[in-house]
Motif scaffolding. Structure first.
Motif, PDB file in Angstrom:
ATOM      1  N   PRO A 193       5.553   2.747   2.142  1.00 54.33           N
ATOM      2  CA  PRO A 193       6.046   1.789   3.157  1.00 54.33           C
ATOM      3  C   PRO A 193       6.223   2.018   4.512  1.00 54.33           C
ATOM      4  O   PRO A 193       5.666   1.934   5.442  1.00 54.33           O
TER       5      PRO A 193
ATOM      6  N   LEU B  10       7.134  -4.633   1.916  1.00 50.68           N
ATOM      7  CA  LEU B  10       6.307  -3.626   1.458  1.00 50.68           C
ATOM      8  C   LEU B  10       7.125  -2.862   0.387  1.00 50.68           C
ATOM      9  O   LEU B  10       6.512  -2.300  -0.460  1.00 50.68           O
TER      10      LEU B  10
ATOM     11  N   VAL C 293       6.662  -4.367  -3.010  1.00 50.59           N
ATOM     12  CA  VAL C 293       5.434  -4.369  -3.479  1.00 50.59           C
ATOM     13  C   VAL C 293       5.271  -2.876  -4.228  1.00 50.59           C
ATOM     14  O   VAL C 293       4.816  -2.744  -5.157  1.00 50.59           O
TER      15      VAL C 293
ATOM     16  N   ALA D  78      -0.179  -9.899  -2.057  1.00 49.48           N
ATOM     17  CA  ALA D  78       1.316 -10.748  -1.448  1.00 49.48           C
ATOM     18  C   ALA D  78       1.033 -11.895  -0.624  1.00 49.48           C
ATOM     19  O   ALA D  78       0.065 -11.863   0.088  1.00 49.48           O
TER      20      ALA D  78
ATOM     21  N   THR E 292       1.650  -6.703   9.472  1.00 52.20           N
ATOM     22  CA  THR E 292       1.787  -6.684   8.113  1.00 52.20           C
ATOM     23  C   THR E 292       0.891  -6.584   7.001  1.00 52.20           C
ATOM     24  O   THR E 292       0.825  -6.017   6.019  1.00 52.20           O
TER      25      THR E 292
ATOM     26  N   LEU F 282       0.050  -3.679   4.337  1.00 51.58           N
ATOM     27  CA  LEU F 282      -0.030  -3.778   2.863  1.00 51.58           C
ATOM     28  C   LEU F 282      -1.441  -3.164   2.515  1.00 51.58           C
ATOM     29  O   LEU F 282      -1.513  -2.707   1.418  1.00 51.58           O
ATOM     30  N   ARG F 283      -2.472  -3.424   3.284  1.00 47.11           N
ATOM     31  CA  ARG F 283      -3.861  -2.924   3.024  1.00 47.11           C
ATOM     32  C   ARG F 283      -4.046  -1.499   2.816  1.00 47.11           C
ATOM     33  O   ARG F 283      -4.519  -0.767   2.090  1.00 47.11           O
TER      34      ARG F 283
ATOM     35  N   ALA G 150      -2.413  -2.930  -1.301  1.00 47.42           N
ATOM     36  CA  ALA G 150      -2.073  -4.279  -1.686  1.00 47.42           C
ATOM     37  C   ALA G 150      -3.246  -5.269  -0.695  1.00 47.42           C
ATOM     38  O   ALA G 150      -3.503  -4.768   0.124  1.00 47.42           O
ATOM     39  N   GLU G 151      -2.997  -6.304  -1.276  1.00 46.73           N
ATOM     40  CA  GLU G 151      -3.943  -7.393  -0.369  1.00 46.73           C
ATOM     41  C   GLU G 151      -2.995  -8.522  -0.047  1.00 46.73           C
ATOM     42  O   GLU G 151      -2.030  -9.034  -0.777  1.00 46.73           O
ATOM     43  N   ALA G 152      -3.234  -9.133   1.103  1.00 45.53           N
ATOM     44  CA  ALA G 152      -2.375 -10.151   1.564  1.00 45.53           C
ATOM     45  C   ALA G 152      -3.204 -11.357   1.805  1.00 45.53           C
ATOM     46  O   ALA G 152      -4.252 -11.330   2.054  1.00 45.53           O
TER      47      ALA G 152
END
Lengths: 134, 127, 281
Positions: free
Chosen positions: B84, C192, C195, C203, C224, C228-229, C233-235
């Protein structure tokens, strides 16, 4: 052992860039920066150290643990005696690059810190000062 | 000289970057990878950066280049495990690595690669 | 009489001073409503006296920053921290040091009372030293309190935007109220981190409860989504009311490549499809 409040570290080789990153990581940890803030400062330092080494033909990084009112922070000064930046406005445009990389060095580093100042003279060198507060 | 190891797992290559790389090492990895893709006719490359504490524009460019180069050589590249703090910093830096596929971890990355390759297998048309 | 310094007095009458000091501390303790045990207080008093005796030999009061004072400084910082945690006020905390003066001066007087000039000088020296130590204690106390406030602020920010798991691999972040930079930053870091912990693939950022979206907020949302990408991850942004959609278009914020849905239910349905899960009625 904690690092002293200020000091200087050379930027004469590629390996020095790695050492500079590690030093900045250590300093920000000592100052109690959050992980995200540590990472931002280390990344900014990496960009500027590489600039000083690649475009400035080597230089040095000065560091100082600093106090501003009730907050603590880290100040870094990157100095080189390279050719200087002829068109600063252009260099501070996103995506512009004179060499390798994605052209995010100066503008990117600026976004990662709280204070950013650049002083450059053609034929004399460049000096970039950044501060990030805890 | 130091070297980042490239593991071959069937059709895939796995690279785990664990150390703070200096620039030459990153460039060497890029060379080594393109050679390995060609030599093994690999279909996919996983770059695991889950232990990496920092990605600057140089490493960002390396990843983007590997991804683009892999595509030309017929291999799909997936960047996995970005932390992150690293992701937040990269975004702030202005790098969103638009053409690079990502996954949360190696396992997930592997799944994506398998699905992708299975889909390519049923569809022989180029594109 | 021979030169009686603070150090010799402490060595000679340390026991008496401590007994008298401990009595005073215990008396003051009545008002402390038992926030600290007698044994703990006694132990702190002993340790302070010990450390003070050690430094008194080369005591240059105005120089408590010197390395000789490191131990006693750290001890006092420890006392401050525990006092702050126990709910003592700053003056109650400082009293621990300042109340040491009375028994110490009494002993100094008993030792060198006849030589008025010497007494004044020694008393002054002792005062300077104890004042410096007292101030250091207060400083440390304040620092502890500041840290406490900062932590609470952060905790409050975190509480105000909980990340909830909606389904296997699907997280939701219902945002309510005004989003400023500081809050968005905490929210983003929180999400994040979650995740990574849960291994979620999708998310959902639900902004139904956000009254207005300005350029800055829109940019934060975009950042954000991008972060995430990058993590894999996908938002999905849900709860985009027509008014907010208009604002976003007017502001010229490019939401291309970002999946948006009118409400949370639609977003969840999409997330389930994307993760290959189905709901049976």
């Amino acid at each position: 052992m904690n690092a002293p409040v200020n000091g200087e570290s050379p930027l004469k080789s590629e390996h020095d860039i790695v050492l500079a990153r590690q030093l900045v990581r250590k300093l920000t940890q000592e100052l109690g920066f959050s992980l995200v803030d540590q990472t931002k400062m280390v990344t900014a330092a990496s960009e500027l150290a590489r600039n000083a080494f690649t475009y400035g033909r080597g230089g040095s990084m000065h560091w100082e643990k600093t106090n501003g009112g009730d907050r603590r922070g880290l100040k870094l000064v990157f100095v080189d005696e390279g050719p200087g930046i002829p068109n600063l406005e252009l260099a501070m445009t996103d995506g512009w690059t004179s060499g390798h990389g994605l052209g995010m060095g100066l503008t990117g580093a600026k976004r990662l810190v709280n204070e950013f100042a650049i002083d450059t003279k053609v034929g004399v060198g460049t000096r970039v000062t950044i501060v990030r507060w805890k | 000289m130091e070297k980042i190891p490239i593991l071959r797992m069937g059709d895939f290559l796995l690279v785990t970057i664990q150390i703070d790389m200096h620039d030459q090492l990153a460039l060497k990895l890029q060379d080594d990878l393109s050679n390995a893709i060609q030599q093994h006719a690999s279909k996919g490359v996983l770059i695991d950066i889950s232990t990496l504490e920092m990605v600057d524009s140089f490493i960002g460019r390396m990843v983007a280049d590997i991804s683009g180069m892999g595509r030309i050589l017929g291999a799909q590249t997936i960047l996995v495990g970005m932390q992150p703090a690293v992701a937040i910093t990269l975004v702030e830096l202005g790098l969103s690595l638009p053409g690079v596929a990502t996954a949360l971890n190696v396992e997930r990355g592997m799944e994506i690669l398998r699905r992708k390759i299975a889909a390519d297998g049923t569809d022989e048309r180029p594109g | 009489m021979a030169e009686a310094t603070l150090s010799t007095v402490l060595k000679k009458s340390g026991k008496d001073i401590k007994a008298s000091w401990a009595r005073d501390l215990a008396a003051a303790q009545v008002s402390a409503k038992g926030r600290i045990s007698a044994a703990e207080l006694e132990q702190q008093a002993s340790e302070f006296l010990n450390l003070l005796t050690k430094v008194a030999e080369f005591a240059r009061a105005n120089d408590i920053g010197a390395s000789d004072f490191r131990q006693i400084r750290e001890f006092l910082e420890g006392v401050s921290r525990s006092r702050a945690a126990q709910g003592f006020t700053s003056d109650e905390t400082a009293t621990f040091i300042f109340s040491f003066k009375k028994p110490l001066f009494a002993s100094l007087k008993a030792e060198i009372g006849k030589d008025a000039e010497e007494l004044v000088e020694q008393t002054w020296k002792a005062t300077e030293l104890l004042d410096s130590l007292g101030l250091h204690t207060i400083k440390a106390y304040q620092k502890t309190r500041e840290e406490l406030i900062n932590r609470q602020q952060r905790e409050m920010l975190e509480l105000s935007t909980p990340v909830v798991k909606l389904w296997e691999g699907i997280l939701a972040l219902p945002m309510i109220g005004t989003l400023d930079s500081a809050r968005t930053q905490v929210v983003m870091e929180n999400l994040l981190q979650k995740v990574v912990e849960t291994g979620a693939q999708i998310a959902i950022l639900d902004i139904t409860g956000v009254p207005t979206v300005d350029t800055l907020v829109a940019q934060h949302l975009l950042k954000t989504v991008t972060a995430l990408r990058l993590m894999g991850a996908e938002a999905i942004i849900s709860g985009v009311r027509p008014q907010i959609a208009q604002t976003i278009v007017h502001l010229g914020v490019d939401l291309q490549g970002v999946t948006t849905k009118a409400n949370l239910a639609d977003a969840l349905a999409l997330a389930l499809r994307r993760t290959g899960q189905t709901l049976k009625a």
